[in-house]
Motif scaffolding. Structure first.
Motif, PDB file in Angstrom:
ATOM      1  N   LEU A  46       0.789  -0.968   0.007  1.00  0.00           N
ATOM      2  CA  LEU A  46       0.397   0.150  -0.082  1.00  0.00           C
ATOM      3  C   LEU A  46       0.993   1.086   0.060  1.00  0.00           C
ATOM      4  O   LEU A  46       0.410   1.991  -0.940  1.00  0.00           O
ATOM      5  N   GLY A  47       1.675   1.128   1.097  1.00  0.00           N
ATOM      6  CA  GLY A  47       2.321   3.105   1.072  1.00  0.00           C
ATOM      7  C   GLY A  47       1.843   3.509   1.083  1.00  0.00           C
ATOM      8  O   GLY A  47       0.932   3.302   2.296  1.00  0.00           O
ATOM      9  N   SER A  48       2.583   5.249   0.773  1.00  0.00           N
ATOM     10  CA  SER A  48       1.429   6.387   1.085  1.00  0.00           C
ATOM     11  C   SER A  48       0.262   6.625  -0.055  1.00  0.00           C
ATOM     12  O   SER A  48       0.111   8.167  -0.277  1.00  0.00           O
ATOM     13  N   SER A  49       0.872   5.993  -1.393  1.00  0.00           N
ATOM     14  CA  SER A  49       0.271   6.415  -2.101  1.00  0.00           C
ATOM     15  C   SER A  49      -1.694   6.422  -2.262  1.00  0.00           C
ATOM     16  O   SER A  49      -2.299   6.045  -2.057  1.00  0.00           O
ATOM     17  N   GLU A 122       0.330  17.831  -1.055  1.00  0.00           N
ATOM     18  CA  GLU A 122       0.624  16.659  -0.307  1.00  0.00           C
ATOM     19  C   GLU A 122       1.444  15.656  -1.257  1.00  0.00           C
ATOM     20  O   GLU A 122       0.882  15.204  -1.458  1.00  0.00           O
ATOM     21  N   HIS A 123       3.068  15.808  -0.571  1.00  0.00           N
ATOM     22  CA  HIS A 123       3.845  14.863  -1.688  1.00  0.00           C
ATOM     23  C   HIS A 123       4.217  13.893  -0.809  1.00  0.00           C
ATOM     24  O   HIS A 123       4.741  13.516   0.204  1.00  0.00           O
ATOM     25  N   PRO A 124       3.119  12.707  -1.354  1.00  0.00           N
ATOM     26  CA  PRO A 124       3.456  11.543  -1.016  1.00  0.00           C
ATOM     27  C   PRO A 124       4.726  10.495  -1.377  1.00  0.00           C
ATOM     28  O   PRO A 124       5.224  11.467  -2.804  1.00  0.00           O
ATOM     29  N   THR A 125       5.800  10.045  -0.541  1.00  0.00           N
ATOM     30  CA  THR A 125       6.988   9.657  -1.016  1.00  0.00           C
ATOM     31  C   THR A 125       6.876   7.823  -1.156  1.00  0.00           C
ATOM     32  O   THR A 125       5.674   7.247  -0.304  1.00  0.00           O
ATOM     33  N   ILE A 126       7.165   7.166  -1.875  1.00  0.00           N
ATOM     34  CA  ILE A 126       7.412   6.315  -1.863  1.00  0.00           C
ATOM     35  C   ILE A 126       8.989   5.335  -1.679  1.00  0.00           C
ATOM     36  O   ILE A 126       9.802   5.504  -2.691  1.00  0.00           O
ATOM     37  N   GLY A 127       8.784   4.325  -0.466  1.00  0.00           N
ATOM     38  CA  GLY A 127      10.566   3.972  -0.209  1.00  0.00           C
ATOM     39  C   GLY A 127      10.872   3.243  -0.933  1.00  0.00           C
ATOM     40  O   GLY A 127      10.556   2.437  -2.291  1.00  0.00           O
ATOM     41  N   THR A 128      12.147   2.373  -0.635  1.00  0.00           N
ATOM     42  CA  THR A 128      12.328   1.287  -0.900  1.00  0.00           C
ATOM     43  C   THR A 128      12.151  -0.398   0.150  1.00  0.00           C
ATOM     44  O   THR A 128      11.986  -0.345   0.984  1.00  0.00           O
ATOM     45  N   VAL A 129      12.492  -1.755  -0.765  1.00  0.00           N
ATOM     46  CA  VAL A 129      12.466  -2.834   0.487  1.00  0.00           C
ATOM     47  C   VAL A 129      13.084  -3.771   0.017  1.00  0.00           C
ATOM     48  O   VAL A 129      13.544  -3.986  -1.169  1.00  0.00           O
ATOM     49  N   ASP A 130      13.846  -4.530   0.837  1.00  0.00           N
ATOM     50  CA  ASP A 130      14.801  -5.658   0.286  1.00  0.00           C
ATOM     51  C   ASP A 130      13.795  -6.564  -0.233  1.00  0.00           C
ATOM     52  O   ASP A 130      13.357  -7.483   1.170  1.00  0.00           O
ATOM     53  N   LEU A 131      13.679  -7.295  -1.137  1.00  0.00           N
ATOM     54  CA  LEU A 131      13.972  -8.810  -1.341  1.00  0.00           C
ATOM     55  C   LEU A 131      14.388  -9.605  -1.775  1.00  0.00           C
ATOM     56  O   LEU A 131      14.978  -9.730  -3.080  1.00  0.00           O
ATOM     57  N   TRP A 140       7.766  -0.467  -8.219  1.00  0.00           N
ATOM     58  CA  TRP A 140       7.786  -1.468  -8.719  1.00  0.00           C
ATOM     59  C   TRP A 140       6.835  -2.695  -8.351  1.00  0.00           C
ATOM     60  O   TRP A 140       5.869  -3.422  -9.303  1.00  0.00           O
ATOM     61  N   LEU A 141       6.623  -2.863  -7.330  1.00  0.00           N
ATOM     62  CA  LEU A 141       5.661  -4.063  -6.106  1.00  0.00           C
ATOM     63  C   LEU A 141       4.459  -3.575  -6.536  1.00  0.00           C
ATOM     64  O   LEU A 141       3.803  -4.528  -7.022  1.00  0.00           O
ATOM     65  N   MET A 142       4.506  -2.511  -6.513  1.00  0.00           N
ATOM     66  CA  MET A 142       3.005  -1.693  -6.298  1.00  0.00           C
ATOM     67  C   MET A 142       2.220  -1.915  -8.058  1.00  0.00           C
ATOM     68  O   MET A 142       0.595  -2.561  -8.273  1.00  0.00           O
ATOM     69  N   ILE A 143       3.255  -1.475  -9.028  1.00  0.00           N
ATOM     70  CA  ILE A 143       2.435  -1.800 -10.816  1.00  0.00           C
ATOM     71  C   ILE A 143       3.169  -2.870 -10.549  1.00  0.00           C
ATOM     72  O   ILE A 143       1.892  -3.125 -10.707  1.00  0.00           O
ATOM     73  N   ALA A 144       3.497  -3.953 -10.340  1.00  0.00           N
ATOM     74  CA  ALA A 144       3.594  -5.019 -10.331  1.00  0.00           C
ATOM     75  C   ALA A 144       1.767  -5.793  -9.844  1.00  0.00           C
ATOM     76  O   ALA A 144       1.440  -6.851 -11.091  1.00  0.00           O
ATOM     77  N   GLY A 197       7.615   8.078  -8.907  1.00  0.00           N
ATOM     78  CA  GLY A 197       8.905   8.534  -9.133  1.00  0.00           C
ATOM     79  C   GLY A 197       9.274   9.018 -10.181  1.00  0.00           C
ATOM     80  O   GLY A 197      10.140   9.088  -9.362  1.00  0.00           O
ATOM     81  N   VAL A 198       8.352  10.061 -10.968  1.00  0.00           N
ATOM     82  CA  VAL A 198       8.940  10.632 -11.480  1.00  0.00           C
ATOM     83  C   VAL A 198       9.520  12.068 -10.750  1.00  0.00           C
ATOM     84  O   VAL A 198       9.265  13.036 -11.946  1.00  0.00           O
ATOM     85  N   GLY A 199       8.667  12.681  -9.487  1.00  0.00           N
ATOM     86  CA  GLY A 199       8.571  13.094  -9.567  1.00  0.00           C
ATOM     87  C   GLY A 199       7.262  14.917  -9.332  1.00  0.00           C
ATOM     88  O   GLY A 199       7.307  15.662  -9.133  1.00  0.00           O
ATOM     89  N   LEU A 200       5.972  13.908 -10.228  1.00  0.00           N
ATOM     90  CA  LEU A 200       5.358  14.402 -10.188  1.00  0.00           C
ATOM     91  C   LEU A 200       4.417  14.279  -9.217  1.00  0.00           C
ATOM     92  O   LEU A 200       3.064  13.310  -9.609  1.00  0.00           O
ATOM     93  N   TRP A 201       4.530  14.748  -8.112  1.00  0.00           N
ATOM     94  CA  TRP A 201       3.612  14.116  -6.597  1.00  0.00           C
ATOM     95  C   TRP A 201       1.864  14.789  -6.718  1.00  0.00           C
ATOM     96  O   TRP A 201       1.510  12.886  -6.584  1.00  0.00           O
TER      97      TRP A 201
END
Length: 331
Positions: A46-49, A122-131, A140-144, A197-201
C-alpha cells in the motif's frame, strides 16, 4: 445443481436457467476468492500512495455485490408465505440498494479526501524494500501487483454479463459491470505511482480522484436503478436500458384471444420474476372462469419470469397501461 429441481419462490427454473444459476454462484465464490488475494496483495504494498489506498478501498467494496447476490439467491428460493405473499425476490433489490449505498458513500468520501490532499499539495513518498537480498523501489511492486490483479476481475465480469441476462439479476449485472471496469482502476493506479516516481506528485492524487469518481459513478447509477425498482416502476431489462419486452408479449397474447377486445398490463419487477396485473376488455358481457384460467396459464407458459399474474376483466383499460388490440380490430 444440474438435473435437480430449482425454484425461485413458486417458479421452477428451466434447465437453461438452472445451469446459469449454478455458474453464477460458482463465479461469485471465485470472485470472493480472487478479491481476498487481491485486497491482501494491495494492502501489503500500500505505502503512502493515495491512488493505492483508493484502489484498496474499491477492492473492499467489491466484496459487497457478490455477497449480496449469494444471499439474495438463497432467500429467493423460499416459497411465499402469508406474511410475504409475493415471495422473497425483493431481496435482490435490497441487495442492489445496499451495494449502491456503500459505493456512493465510499466514493464520495474518497473523492473529497483525495481532492483535499491535492489542494494541500501533499507530496507522497515511496521508499525501497529488500526483496531476496535485493533493494528495489516499492513502486515497482505496486505496479506489478496492480497489473496482475487487474486482469481476473475483467474476465469474471465478462462471464457474468450473459448470466445476469439469463437470470434477470440486477445485482449480478452491477457486479459484472464493476468488474469489467477494474482495468481502469489498475491503469489509473499505475499512472499515479509512476507519477510519484518521476517527481510529479500531483499525479497520485489525480489518479485517486479518478478512481474515486469511478466508484461514485457506479454507486450513483446503481442507487438510481435500485430506488426506481423499489418504487415499482415499469419493469425493465436487466441493464435498465429499456422496458422489458415480456410485458408486450403478455399483452399481445391476451389481445389475441378470441374473447378479448383489448388488453394492457402493469408489470412489477420483483427481483428475478415479475408480478403482472393484466387488464382485459371482454368482447362479451359475461366471461367464463375457465377462459380466464386458461388465459392465465397461457401467460405463465410464455416465460419462467411470469411467476404471479392476475387477469382482471374491465369495461375500459386503466390510463396507465398501453392498450393492445387484436390485428384488424376497431376496438
Amino acid at each position: 445443481m444440474s438435473g435437480e429441481t430449482v425454484r425461485f419462490g413458486r417458479t421452477e427454473l428451466p434447465p437453461k436457467q438452472v445451469e446459469a444459476l449454478r455458474r453464477a454462484v460458482r463465479l461469485e465464490w471465485v470472485t470472493i476468492g480472487v478479491l481476498v488475494v487481491t485486497a491482501t496483495l494491495v494492502f501489503i504494498v500500500l505505502g503512502s500512495s493515495q491512488a493505492m489506498k483508493a484502489a484498496w478501498s474499491e477492492d473492499l467494496l467489491s466484496f459487497i455485490p457478490p455477497i449480496a447476490f449469494l444471499i439474495a439467491v438463497r432467500l429467493a428460493r423460499r416459497p411465499p408465505t402469508t406474511r410475504h405473499p409475493y415471495g422473497f425476490h425483493r431481496s435482490v433489490a435490497v441487495g442492489h440498494l445496499v451495494a449502491a449505498v456503500a459505493l456512493t458513500g465510499m466514493g464520495t468520501f474518497l473523492l473529497v479526501d483525495s481532492s483535499i490532499n491535492l489542494l494541500r499539495g501533499e507530496h507522497p513518498t515511496i521508499g525501497t524494500v529488500d526483496l531476496f537480498g535485493v533493494t528495489i523501489w516499492l513502486g515497482w511492486l505496486m505496479i506489478a501487483v496492480m497489473a496482475v490483479t487487474g486482469i481476473p476481475p475483467v474476465i469474471l465480469g465478462r462471464l457474468k454479463l450473459g448470466l445476469a441476462r439469463e437470470l434477470h439479476n440486477k445485482v449480478l449485472y452491477a457486479d459484472a459491470d464493476m468488474n469489467k471496469a477494474d482495468w481502469q482502476t489498475s491503469l489509473g493506479t499505475i499512472v499515479g505511482v509512476l507519477g510519484i516516481g518521476v517527481g510529479l506528485w500531483w499525479m497520485d492524487a489525480a489518479a485517486a480522484i479518478f478512481i474515486s469518481g469511478s466508484i461514485l459513478h457506479d454507486g450513483v447509477s446503481n442507487l438510481r436503478a435500485a430506488v426506481v425498482d423499489l418504487m415499482d416502476a415499469r419493469a425493465t431489462t436487466f441493464d435498465d436500458n429499456r422496458p422489458h419486452p415480456l410485458a408486450g408479449r403478455v399483452d399481445q397474447y391476451l389481445a389475441g384471444l378470441p374473447w378479448v377486445a383489448r388488453a394492457g398490463s402493469r408489470v412489477r419487477d420483483e427481483g428475478h420474476v415479475f408480478h403482472i396485473e393484466a387488464f382485459v376488455v371482454p368482447r362479451r358481457r359475461k366471461v367464463a372462469l375457465a377462459d380466464i384460467e386458461r388465459a392465465r396459464q397461457g401467460c405463465v407458459a410464455l416465460d419462467w419470469k411470469v411467476q404471479d399474474i392476475v387477469i382482471v376483466p374491465v369495461p375500459r383499460l386503466p390510463d396507465v397501461v398501453d392498450a393492445v388490440t387484436p390485428p384488424g380490430s376497431d376496438a
